[in-house]
Design a protein around this motif. Structure first.
Motif, PDB file in Angstrom:
ATOM      1  N   HIS A 196      -2.376  52.834-102.360  1.00 14.99           N
ATOM      2  CA  HIS A 196      -3.082  53.808-103.650  1.00 14.99           C
ATOM      3  C   HIS A 196      -2.246  53.888-104.547  1.00 14.99           C
ATOM      4  O   HIS A 196      -1.523  55.017-105.437  1.00 14.99           O
ATOM      5  CB  HIS A 196      -3.536  54.806-102.864  1.00 14.99           C
ATOM      6  N   GLN A 197      -1.933  52.200-105.484  1.00 14.88           N
ATOM      7  CA  GLN A 197      -0.947  52.423-106.144  1.00 14.88           C
ATOM      8  C   GLN A 197      -2.166  52.711-107.827  1.00 14.88           C
ATOM      9  O   GLN A 197      -3.656  52.025-107.854  1.00 14.88           O
ATOM     10  CB  GLN A 197      -0.810  50.740-106.685  1.00 14.88           C
ATOM     11  N   HIS A 198      -1.825  52.495-108.884  1.00 15.36           N
ATOM     12  CA  HIS A 198      -2.200  53.162-109.296  1.00 15.36           C
ATOM     13  C   HIS A 198      -2.737  51.986-110.368  1.00 15.36           C
ATOM     14  O   HIS A 198      -2.576  50.814-110.085  1.00 15.36           O
ATOM     15  CB  HIS A 198      -0.891  53.594-111.216  1.00 15.36           C
ATOM     16  N   VAL A 199      -4.034  52.180-110.519  1.00 15.16           N
ATOM     17  CA  VAL A 199      -5.116  51.153-111.573  1.00 15.16           C
ATOM     18  C   VAL A 199      -5.412  51.237-112.788  1.00 15.16           C
ATOM     19  O   VAL A 199      -5.800  52.936-112.901  1.00 15.16           O
ATOM     20  CB  VAL A 199      -6.558  50.754-110.451  1.00 15.16           C
ATOM     21  N   GLY A 200      -5.691  50.149-113.655  1.00 14.94           N
ATOM     22  CA  GLY A 200      -6.327  51.224-115.045  1.00 14.94           C
ATOM     23  C   GLY A 200      -6.348  49.947-115.551  1.00 14.94           C
ATOM     24  O   GLY A 200      -6.334  48.420-115.177  1.00 14.94           O
ATOM     25  N   ASN A 201      -7.910  50.197-116.693  1.00 14.36           N
ATOM     26  CA  ASN A 201      -8.324  49.430-117.546  1.00 14.36           C
ATOM     27  C   ASN A 201      -7.408  49.083-119.073  1.00 14.36           C
ATOM     28  O   ASN A 201      -7.946  48.969-119.762  1.00 14.36           O
ATOM     29  CB  ASN A 201      -9.843  49.249-117.419  1.00 14.36           C
ATOM     30  N   GLN A 209      -2.806  39.662-116.468  1.00 15.11           N
ATOM     31  CA  GLN A 209      -2.965  41.280-116.650  1.00 15.11           C
ATOM     32  C   GLN A 209      -4.539  41.310-116.574  1.00 15.11           C
ATOM     33  O   GLN A 209      -5.888  40.757-116.657  1.00 15.11           O
ATOM     34  CB  GLN A 209      -2.479  41.321-117.592  1.00 15.11           C
ATOM     35  N   ASN A 210      -4.622  42.260-115.900  1.00 15.05           N
ATOM     36  CA  ASN A 210      -6.099  43.607-115.580  1.00 15.05           C
ATOM     37  C   ASN A 210      -7.504  42.510-114.959  1.00 15.05           C
ATOM     38  O   ASN A 210      -8.203  42.810-115.184  1.00 15.05           O
ATOM     39  CB  ASN A 210      -6.653  43.736-117.040  1.00 15.05           C
ATOM     40  N   SER A 211      -6.731  42.048-114.256  1.00 15.64           N
ATOM     41  CA  SER A 211      -8.152  40.763-113.477  1.00 15.64           C
ATOM     42  C   SER A 211      -8.625  41.490-112.499  1.00 15.64           C
ATOM     43  O   SER A 211      -9.102  40.866-111.364  1.00 15.64           O
ATOM     44  CB  SER A 211      -7.305  39.304-112.914  1.00 15.64           C
ATOM     45  N   GLY A 212      -7.911  42.186-112.072  1.00 13.96           N
ATOM     46  CA  GLY A 212      -7.719  43.503-110.781  1.00 13.96           C
ATOM     47  C   GLY A 212      -7.421  43.444-109.331  1.00 13.96           C
ATOM     48  O   GLY A 212      -7.522  43.286-108.762  1.00 13.96           O
ATOM     49  N   LYS A 213      -6.020  42.787-109.827  1.00 12.78           N
ATOM     50  CA  LYS A 213      -5.029  42.476-108.536  1.00 12.78           C
ATOM     51  C   LYS A 213      -4.710  43.715-107.676  1.00 12.78           C
ATOM     52  O   LYS A 213      -4.754  43.904-106.463  1.00 12.78           O
ATOM     53  CB  LYS A 213      -3.744  41.922-109.257  1.00 12.78           C
ATOM     54  N   THR A 214      -4.169  44.749-108.290  1.00 13.39           N
ATOM     55  CA  THR A 214      -3.806  45.766-108.032  1.00 13.39           C
ATOM     56  C   THR A 214      -5.044  46.320-107.471  1.00 13.39           C
ATOM     57  O   THR A 214      -4.702  46.752-105.968  1.00 13.39           O
ATOM     58  CB  THR A 214      -3.296  47.016-108.538  1.00 13.39           C
ATOM     59  N   THR A 215      -6.484  46.595-107.741  1.00 15.70           N
ATOM     60  CA  THR A 215      -7.414  46.953-107.062  1.00 15.70           C
ATOM     61  C   THR A 215      -7.777  46.074-105.551  1.00 15.70           C
ATOM     62  O   THR A 215      -7.861  47.318-104.933  1.00 15.70           O
ATOM     63  CB  THR A 215      -8.711  47.033-107.547  1.00 15.70           C
ATOM     64  N   LEU A 216      -7.441  44.792-105.545  1.00 19.61           N
ATOM     65  CA  LEU A 216      -7.292  44.053-104.098  1.00 19.61           C
ATOM     66  C   LEU A 216      -6.801  44.467-103.866  1.00 19.61           C
ATOM     67  O   LEU A 216      -6.716  44.588-102.025  1.00 19.61           O
ATOM     68  CB  LEU A 216      -7.637  42.614-104.579  1.00 19.61           C
ATOM     69  N   PHE A 217      -5.259  44.228-103.748  1.00 16.28           N
ATOM     70  CA  PHE A 217      -3.829  44.984-103.681  1.00 16.28           C
ATOM     71  C   PHE A 217      -4.173  46.474-102.568  1.00 16.28           C
ATOM     72  O   PHE A 217      -4.435  46.353-101.297  1.00 16.28           O
ATOM     73  CB  PHE A 217      -3.486  44.917-104.082  1.00 16.28           C
ATOM     74  N   ASN A 218      -4.979  47.447-103.543  1.00  9.73           N
ATOM     75  CA  ASN A 218      -5.835  48.628-102.697  1.00  9.73           C
ATOM     76  C   ASN A 218      -6.106  48.747-101.455  1.00  9.73           C
ATOM     77  O   ASN A 218      -6.572  49.045-100.399  1.00  9.73           O
ATOM     78  CB  ASN A 218      -6.260  49.419-103.407  1.00  9.73           C
ATOM     79  N   GLN A 219      -7.016  47.313-101.199  1.00  6.25           N
ATOM     80  CA  GLN A 219      -8.433  47.253-100.538  1.00  6.25           C
ATOM     81  C   GLN A 219      -7.782  46.663 -99.531  1.00  6.25           C
ATOM     82  O   GLN A 219      -8.196  46.736 -98.386  1.00  6.25           O
ATOM     83  CB  GLN A 219      -8.741  45.624-101.030  1.00  6.25           C
ATOM     84  N   SER A 271       2.305  40.245 -95.093  1.00  3.97           N
ATOM     85  CA  SER A 271       2.631  40.919 -96.282  1.00  3.97           C
ATOM     86  C   SER A 271       2.258  40.633 -97.403  1.00  3.97           C
ATOM     87  O   SER A 271       2.646  39.336 -98.047  1.00  3.97           O
ATOM     88  CB  SER A 271       4.601  41.689 -96.296  1.00  3.97           C
ATOM     89  N   VAL A 272       1.239  41.785 -97.882  1.00  5.25           N
ATOM     90  CA  VAL A 272       0.820  41.017 -99.261  1.00  5.25           C
ATOM     91  C   VAL A 272       1.862  42.146-100.244  1.00  5.25           C
ATOM     92  O   VAL A 272       1.993  42.893 -99.913  1.00  5.25           O
ATOM     93  CB  VAL A 272      -0.385  41.984 -99.489  1.00  5.25           C
ATOM     94  N   THR A 273       1.764  41.246-101.569  1.00  3.74           N
ATOM     95  CA  THR A 273       2.667  41.633-102.339  1.00  3.74           C
ATOM     96  C   THR A 273       1.842  41.342-103.815  1.00  3.74           C
ATOM     97  O   THR A 273       0.972  40.357-104.338  1.00  3.74           O
ATOM     98  CB  THR A 273       3.955  40.897-103.007  1.00  3.74           C
ATOM     99  N   ASP A 274       1.546  42.943-104.379  1.00  2.00           N
ATOM    100  CA  ASP A 274       0.843  42.696-105.602  1.00  2.00           C
ATOM    101  C   ASP A 274       2.273  42.524-106.564  1.00  2.00           C
ATOM    102  O   ASP A 274       3.431  43.443-106.699  1.00  2.00           O
ATOM    103  CB  ASP A 274       1.185  44.404-105.830  1.00  2.00           C
ATOM    104  N   LEU A 275       1.960  41.839-107.848  1.00  2.00           N
ATOM    105  CA  LEU A 275       2.489  41.589-108.800  1.00  2.00           C
ATOM    106  C   LEU A 275       2.361  41.943-110.337  1.00  2.00           C
ATOM    107  O   LEU A 275       0.838  42.061-110.523  1.00  2.00           O
ATOM    108  CB  LEU A 275       3.346  39.998-108.338  1.00  2.00           C
ATOM    109  N   PRO A 276       3.115  41.957-111.200  1.00  2.79           N
ATOM    110  CA  PRO A 276       2.973  42.052-112.086  1.00  2.79           C
ATOM    111  C   PRO A 276       1.579  40.668-112.375  1.00  2.79           C
ATOM    112  O   PRO A 276       2.259  39.729-112.398  1.00  2.79           O
ATOM    113  CB  PRO A 276       3.808  42.637-113.583  1.00  2.79           C
ATOM    114  N   GLY A 277       0.406  41.594-114.079  1.00  2.00           N
ATOM    115  CA  GLY A 277       0.267  39.875-114.052  1.00  2.00           C
ATOM    116  C   GLY A 277       0.772  39.354-115.229  1.00  2.00           C
ATOM    117  O   GLY A 277       1.588  39.850-115.878  1.00  2.00           O
ATOM    118  N   ILE A 278       0.974  37.728-115.299  1.00  2.00           N
ATOM    119  CA  ILE A 278       0.947  37.138-116.045  1.00  2.00           C
ATOM    120  C   ILE A 278       0.306  35.627-116.468  1.00  2.00           C
ATOM    121  O   ILE A 278      -1.485  35.640-115.429  1.00  2.00           O
ATOM    122  CB  ILE A 278       2.146  35.881-115.693  1.00  2.00           C
ATOM    123  N   TYR A 279       0.267  35.704-117.566  1.00  2.00           N
ATOM    124  CA  TYR A 279      -1.100  34.877-117.866  1.00  2.00           C
ATOM    125  C   TYR A 279      -0.641  33.223-118.003  1.00  2.00           C
ATOM    126  O   TYR A 279      -1.867  32.466-117.949  1.00  2.00           O
ATOM    127  CB  TYR A 279      -1.073  34.344-119.638  1.00  2.00           C
TER     128      TYR A 279
END
Ligand code: GDP
Ligand code: MG
Length: 778
Positions: free
Chosen positions: A139-144, A124-134, A164-172
Motif C-alpha cells: 500500500h505505498q503512497h500514490v499521488g498525482n 515520474q508520475n507514470s504509475g510505477k507505485t500503482t503497479l508496484f502495489n498491484q 523481488s520488485v523494487t519501486d524506485l523514484p521516477g527519472i526522466y
C-alpha cells in the motif's frame, strides 16, 4: 528570438539550448532539443514561470531559463502531428555487437532458486507505485504529481515467492538531476537487477520512451509496460504492440495499472526475460544514414575505445559510451581512462560536434528522439485531443488563471480548514468525545462498585482514560485533514500550486517545488521532510526542511483544541486560523533571514511537469485514511499511553514511593520545578505546564493527555488567558517531536537536527515572550 519572448498561444521550433551542466542536460532530457516544436500555454498569475506544451505534455519553467532557449520559425500551433519521416526498420548490428545478444528463448535458464530481482523504472508520475502495489499487494503512497516516491521499496510479486520488485523514484533520464534520481540510476547500474520493468506512460509516449532508449543500452533484460492504456483507448488512440516490439527489440505489454488490466501478462513476460536473461535485441539506436552518420560513427568509436575499461568497471559499454559523450563526470571517473584515452575521447566528440552541427548532449538527445519518432510513427496512433487533457485545460483556466488562481488557492485552503475544524471534523469529534466520556463514566462506575484499590482507580480513570481519551477524540479532525491533503495530491492540484506560487517562493529564496513538502507539513512533518528529496539542489532541500516545522502539523490540533475549549470557547476557528497564519509568517520571516545569512544565493531552476488532473481513486483515499488512523491509534496506545502512565506515576508518588494526594509534593513536581523558572517570564512557570511541554517533545498530542492528568480540569486556576495565549504560540513554534527530528537527522545529519531543536525552542520562546509583552501593555 528566445522562448521567453514567444507569447501566449504561439509555437516555435527550438534552435539552440543555452545554459550549462546538469540543468541543460535536464532540458535536453525533457525533450527541449533543437528541432522540437514548443507552444506557450500560459504564464503563472504572477507572470513567472511559464507553462509550455511539447511532445504532447505540459512542462513549466522559469522565464530566466526560457530566455536561454533560442527559438525560430514562430507560427500558430499546428493542428495534429505532422507526418514523420518515412519509418524504416534497420537491423544493423554495430561494432562488437554481432551475435552478442541471443534471440528470444534460446538463452540458458538461470539456475533454479536464483531470486529474480526486478527494478520498476519509469518517468515520474507514470504509475510505477500503482503497479508496484498491484504486483506486491503493498500500500505505498500514490499521488498525482511528479516526485511522490522518494526512496526505494521492495517486495515479492504475489504468487511468485522467488521474486523481488523494487519501486524506485521516477527519472526522466539516466542522467540524474536530483538526489532521489541518483537512487534509481545506481540501483540499475550497481545492484544489477535481473530485469527491468520499464513503465511507459502511453498517453505521453514520446517523452517516456526517451528513458527506455537509455535502459536498452544498459544491457539488462527489459520489458516495456505501456501503462494508462485505458486513457489511450478510451480517447480513440491505439498502439501496434507487435510493431513496437520489433523496433525496440524487447517485449511490450499494454497495461492499466490502476484498473489491474494486463498485469498477469506483464508478470509472465518479466519472469521469462529474467529467467532466460533475454537482453534487448537492439541497443543501437543510431544508424549510419542518420544526418550523415556522425553520431553513429562517434558512438561506435567511443565504444571501441572504452570497451575494456567499461568491462573492468562493470558498466555496460554502450551505455557508458553515450554517457561519456554527453559529458557525464561520474561515469568518466568510474572508467578510469588514461590521459591519452581522454584526449582521444574529446577528439572524437569534437569531430562529431563539427560534423553534426550540434553540441554533444544535444546530438545524443536528438539521436534518441529521432529513433523514438520513427517508433511512434510506425506503431502509435495518437488519440485526438484526450478527454483528460481537455478537462485539465478547462480546470486550469480557473485554477491557474491569471486572476483566479491565487484567490482560488486561498479559498480552497480556507475551505479545507473550515470543513476540518468547523464542520466534518468537529462533528465527528463531538460524537467520538461523547462516546469516550460515556465509556469513562461507565468504567469509573464499574471500578467504584467493585471497590478497586484507589491507586489503581486513579491510574485507570485519571491516567489512562483521561489522558489517552482526550487525545483519541482528535482522531476525526486529523483524519479529515489528511483526507483533504490527499485529495489535493491525488487530483494533481498540488503541482499547480507549485506552478502558481513559484515566483512568491523565489523571493524567499526557494522554488515552487518547496510548496509541496510544506503543504504536506500541515499533515505531518515526517513525510514532509521526506518529500523534500524531490528538490534538485541540496541548498533548497536544506532550507525547505528547516522551514517545514513552521507548518503547524495535525498533532498540534489537540493542543489548540484543549486551550480553545477552556479559554476561548466559541472562537475556535479564529484562533486556529490565527495560529496557522502565525506559523506561516514565522516561516517566511525565518526564510528571509536564511536567505541573507545561511543560504545566500538563488534557488535552483524550477522545471516541472504538470500532469493532467485525475479523479482521485476511492481506494487510494480510503487506504491513506486507514493508514493514518492506524498510525495515530498506534501512537495513542504506545507513546502516548506510556507517557501518560509515566506522568501519572511520577505525579502520584513522592520520592519515598508513597501515594500522594496533592501532586505538589510528587517526584514530578520536584523535577519539573527545576526547569520551571525558565518559563516564568512567559507566565508559564508552573511545573505542570513544563512537564506537558517536555512530553510534547515525545509526541505533540501527549501534551494534552498530560495536562488532563495533571490539572484534572483545573487549568484555569493556574494560568490566565494571556499566559494561555503565550503557551499556544510556544507550542505552535517550539521543537518538532522526536519522530520529526529523527527524520531531519536522517536527511541532514546530527548537527542540523540539534540546530532545529534549539532554533525552534529559542524562536518559540521569543515569540511567546512578545505575545506576553504585548498583552501586558494593553
Ligand atoms: P509514480 O510516480 O510513477 O509512482 O506514479 P503513481 O503510481 O504515483 O501514479 C501517478 C498517477 O497516475 C496516480 O494519480 C494514479 O492513480 C495514476 N495512474 C496510474 N496508473 C494508471 C492507469 O493505468 N490508468 C490511469 N487512468 N491512471 C493511472
Ligand atoms: Mg511512485
Amino acid at each position: 528570438m528566445t522562448l521567453k519572448d514567444l507569447g501566449i498561444g504561439k509555437s516555435a521550433v527550438v534552435k539552440s539550448v543555452g545554459g550549462e551542466g546538469a540543468l541543460r542536460q535536464h532540458f535536453l532530457d525533457m525533450g527541449i532539443i533543437p528541432g522540437t516544436e514548443i507552444t506557450v500555454v500560459k504564464y503563472a498569475p504572477m507572470g513567472d514561470p511559464v507553462e509550455l506544451r511539447l511532445h504532447g505534455y505540459e512542462l513549466t519553467l522559469r522565464l530566466d531559463d526560457a530566455s536561454r532557449i533560442e527559438m525560430e520559425n514562430a507560427h500558430a500551433p499546428e493542428k495534429g502531428e505532422e507526418p514523420e519521416e518515412a519509418s524504416r526498420e534497420d537491423d544493423h548490428p554495430g561494432l562488437g555487437e554481432e551475435g552478442r545478444f541471443h534471440q528470444k528463448g534460446e538463452g540458458e535458464k538461470l539456475p533454479e532458486g536464483t531470486v529474480l530481482s526486478f527494478a520498476l523504472v519509469g518517468n515520474q508520475n507514470s504509475g510505477k507505485t500503482t503497479l508496484f502495489n498491484q504486483l506486491t499487494g503493498a500500500h505505498q503512497h500514490v499521488g498525482n504529481f511528479p516526485g511522490v516516491t522518494v526512496d526505494r521499496k521492495d517486495g515479492p510479486i504475489r504468487g511468485y515467492p522467488n521474486t523481488s520488485v523494487t519501486d524506485l523514484p521516477g527519472i526522466y533520464s539516466m542522467s540524474p538531476y536530483s538526489s532521489e534520481e541518483l537512487v534509481s540510476r545506481n540501483f540499475v547500474l550497481r545492484d544489477k537487477p535481473k530485469a527491468i520493468i520499464d513503465i511507459v506512460d502511453a498517453t505521453n509516449i514520446e517523452r517516456n520512451l526517451y528513458l527506455t532508449m537509455q535502459l536498452l543500452e544498459t544491457d539488462t533484460p527489459v520489458v516495456v509496460a505501456l501503462n494508462m492504456m485505458d486513457e489511450v483507448t478510451s480517447n480513440g488512440g491505439s498502439v501496434d504492440v507487435n510493431a513496437m516490439e520489433r523496433m525496440l527489440g524487447v517485449p511490450v505489454v499494454p497495461i492499466s495499472a490502476a484498473r489491474n488490466q494486463g498485469i498477469d501478462e506483464l508478470v509472465k513476460h518479466a519472469v521469462h526475460i529474467a529467467e532466460y536473461q533475454e537482453k534487448p535485441l537492439k541497443q543501437d539506436l543510431c544508424a549510419p544514414g542518420d544526418e550523415g552518420g556522425a553520431v553513429h560513427r562517434c558512438l561506435h568509436a567511443v565504444i571501441h575505445l572504452i570497451e575494456d575499461h567499461a568491462q573492468a568497471a562493470g558498466l555496460p559499454a554502450r551505455f557508458a559510451a553515450s554517457k561519456l559523450i554527453e559529458g557525464d563526470q561520474l561515469i568518466l571517473d568510474q572508467l578510469g581512462l588514461d590521459d591519452n584515452e581522454k584526449e582521444m575521447l574529446e577528439h572524437i566528440t569534437l569531430q562529431m560536434e563539427k560534423e553534426r552541427g550540434l553540441d554533444r548532449s544535444a546530438a545524443i538527445a536528438d539521436m534518441r528522439f529521432r529513433f523514438i519518432r520513427r517508433v511512434c510513427a510506425r506503431s502509435v496512433k495518437k488519440p485526438g485531443q484526450s478527454r483528460e487533457h481537455l478537462r485539465s485545460q478547462k480546470a486550469d483556466r480557473f485554477l491557474t488563471g491569471k486572476w483566479t488562481a491565487i484567490p482560488l488557492f486561498i479559498a480552497i485552503m480556507g475551505l479545507v480548514f473550515f470543513l476540518t475544524f468547523n464542520v466534518i471534523g468537529a462533528f465527528l469529534q463531538d460524537i467520538l468525545a461523547s462516546g469516550i466520556e460515556a465509556l469513562t463514566l461507565w468504567a469509573d462506575g464499574l471500578l467504584e462498585s467493585a471497590g478497586v484499590n484507589k491507586v489503581v482507580h486513579s491510574l485507570v480513570i485519571g491516567g489512562i482514560f483521561e489522558g489517552v481519551g482526550s487525545v483519541l477524540s482528535f482522531l476525526p479532525i486529523i483524519v479529515t485533514m489528511f483526507f483533504f491533503i490527499s485529495l489535493m495530491e491525488d487530483s494533481g492540484y498540488i503541482a499547480r500550486v507549485a506552478f502558481v506560487m513559484d515566483k512568491l517562493l523565489r523571493r524567499l529564496g526557494l522554488s515552487g517545488r518547496s510548496i509541496v513538502p510544506m503543504l504536506i507539513g500541515f499533515g505531518c512533518t515526517v513525510p514532509a521532510v521526506m518529500a523534500t528529496r524531490t528538490l534538485p539542489s541540496a541548498r533548497d532541500r536544506k532550507m525547505t526542511i528547516l522551514l517545514t516545522p513552521f507548518m503547524s502539523c495535525t498533532a498540534k490540533l489537540p493542543i489548540y483544541g484543549f486551550f480553545v475549549s477552556v479559554f476561548f470557547p466559541g472562537r475556535g476557528g479564529l484562533i486556529m486560523i490565527g495560529l496557522y497564519v502565525l506559523g506561516i509568517l514565522s516561516g517566511v520571516l525565518t526564510a528571509l533571514m536564511y536567505k541573507k545569512t545561511l543560504f545566500k544565493g538563488e534557488a535552483v531552476p524550477f522545471v516541472m511537469e504538470l500532469p493532467n488532473y485525475r479523479l482521485p481513486r476511492l481506494r487510494n483515499v480510503l487506504q491513506l485514511l486507514w493508514e493514518k488512523s492506524k498510525d495515530f491509534l498506534q501512537k495513542a496506545f504506545s507513546v502516548i499511553l506510556i507517557a501518560t502512565v509515566a506522568v501519572w506515576f511520577l505525579k502520584s508518588f513522592d520520592f519515598h514511593f508513597n501515594f500522594v494526594e496533592d501532586s505538589h509534593s510528587s517526584i514530578l513536581a520536584a523535577v519539573s520545578g527545576f526547569i520551571a523558572p525558565l518559563f516564568r517570564p512567559l507566565g508559564l512557570g508552573d511545573w505542570r505546564i513544563v512537564t506537558s511541554l517536555v512530553s510534547g517533545f515525545m509526541a505533540k498530542e501527549s501534551m494534552v493527555s498530560v495536562m488532563e492528568i495533571l490539572f484534572a480540569g483545573g487549568v484555569k486556576e493556574v494560568i490566565g488567558t494571556l499566559a494561555a495565549s503565550s503557551l499556544l504560540v510556544f507550542s505552535l513554534l517550539y521543537t518538532p517531536c522526536v519522530a520529526a527530528i529523527s527524520s531531519i537527522r536522517r536527511e541532514l545529519g546530527h548537527k542540523w537536527a540539534l540546530y532545529v531543536v534549539l532554533f525552534q525552542c529559542l524562536f518559540a520562546y521569543a515569540a511567546a515572550l512578545i505575545v506576553r509583552l504585548i498583552g501586558l501593555i494593553f
